[in-house]
Design an enzyme around this catalytic site. Sequence first.
Site, PDB file in Angstrom:
ATOM      1  N   HIS A 191      18.575  42.091  -2.233  1.00 19.82           N
ATOM      2  CA  HIS A 191      19.482  42.897  -3.060  1.00 19.82           C
ATOM      3  C   HIS A 191      18.761  43.347  -4.333  1.00 19.82           C
ATOM      4  O   HIS A 191      17.906  42.631  -4.845  1.00 19.82           O
ATOM      5  CB  HIS A 191      20.716  42.052  -3.419  1.00 19.82           C
ATOM      6  CG  HIS A 191      21.747  42.814  -4.176  1.00 19.82           C
ATOM      7  ND1 HIS A 191      21.692  42.992  -5.543  1.00 19.82           N
ATOM      8  CD2 HIS A 191      22.845  43.464  -3.748  1.00 19.82           C
ATOM      9  CE1 HIS A 191      22.722  43.734  -5.916  1.00 19.82           C
ATOM     10  NE2 HIS A 191      23.441  44.031  -4.851  1.00 19.82           N
ATOM     11  N   ASP A 317      29.426  47.739  -1.617  1.00 16.20           N
ATOM     12  CA  ASP A 317      28.860  47.416  -2.935  1.00 16.20           C
ATOM     13  C   ASP A 317      29.976  47.212  -3.958  1.00 16.20           C
ATOM     14  O   ASP A 317      29.840  47.559  -5.125  1.00 16.20           O
ATOM     15  CB  ASP A 317      27.854  48.469  -3.417  1.00 16.20           C
ATOM     16  CG  ASP A 317      26.765  47.871  -4.308  1.00 16.20           C
ATOM     17  OD1 ASP A 317      26.836  46.649  -4.591  1.00 16.20           O
ATOM     18  OD2 ASP A 317      25.871  48.611  -4.725  1.00 16.20           O
TER      19      ASP A 317
HETATM   20 MN    MN Z   1      25.060  45.491  -4.672  1.00 20.38          MN
END
Ligand code: MN
Length: 377
Positions: A191, A317
Amino acid sequence: MSAGREGGAPGWETRPYRRIAVEEAYAPRELLDEYVRMLRDEPVEIGFRSLMGYFLTSTHPQPRSVVDRLADLGEQRIADMDATGIDHQVLSLTSPGTQVLDVARARAFAELANDRITEAVRAHPTRFSGLAAVGFEDAPSAIDELDRAVGRLGLRGLIANSHIKGTYLDDPRYLPILEKTADLGVPVYLHPQTLPDDAIRPYREAGLDGAVWGFAAETGLHLLRMITSGLFDRIPGLRVVVGHLGEGLPYWLHRIDHMHAKQVAAGRYEAIKPLQQRPSEYLRTHVFLTTSGMPWEPAITFARQVVGAERVMYAMDYPYQFVGAEVEQLECLPYPEEERRAFFQTIAEDVFSLRDREDETFGAPLSEEPELRDEAR
Ligand code: MN
């Protein structure tokens, strides 16, 4: 709470597939408080101050709403999932997670995050799964925590929020941790994070160090380092999931292969050595992409074309890029229904072993008490 709501977002019973989002961020309130303390009392990395200084000290309603949602694993989050049609989130500790903390605090906050995520999974097994955090700088304790969080608590992978104080996962010190994920059969979710201090200046001065571009520059570099260092040759069972449709790399694969081969032949760099496959091939054999923050059909179609439709799955997200309308838009992707089902559901189930989770928990009472560490709660 109605049974329908627990099974998925409203209407889930009649839809042809479940919608699973796999890069969905969480932060324990205690960790956010610790970040506030560090921002006040300690010299911290430039990127950390830029990112968390903004989210944790701004009075603007937009970052405040993100922070409130980050810390919630209950009513608010499930209401947001219901409102946007997300049946299931794979939760992970938000960036930079433990990776700006000292060794002792990194370990303690990893355990705390893993316990909290496990509690949420046990309270809402059809709505949540989670990834494990570790303190990367102490490999033996990280391996112990993977044994506990993945092996015993049932988390489904490892979250790595890109660099660890300017070091990258191709560094040999992290090899035992990555080998452990392969032994456990779980993926590493690579990430983004802000760039490290020795790279961030030209991004920061232009206001481009965050999600607008800097994250992709940092994380694309990280994945490419993992490839060109030979990490996947050394650990054939290593699987990496990367968001934002591959952090730019799919678009570059032709040139990366071409230039890598030239540099191997010329012996130009000590660090560039022959690999068992062309760099692009590792994306087709060891890497999965998610659409976090990139709900954009031309890019999704291109990524599927170059790495394989069976390697591209959905992520939102949340709560950073929480745009509910994208779900309905992606329902219109011009692929056969079976491929949309793979995109929203079955690739994630395979990569994160979520079908086991459903076997264990869908409608069945939990028989085991969670093995949570009292001192971390
Ligand atoms: Mn993210």
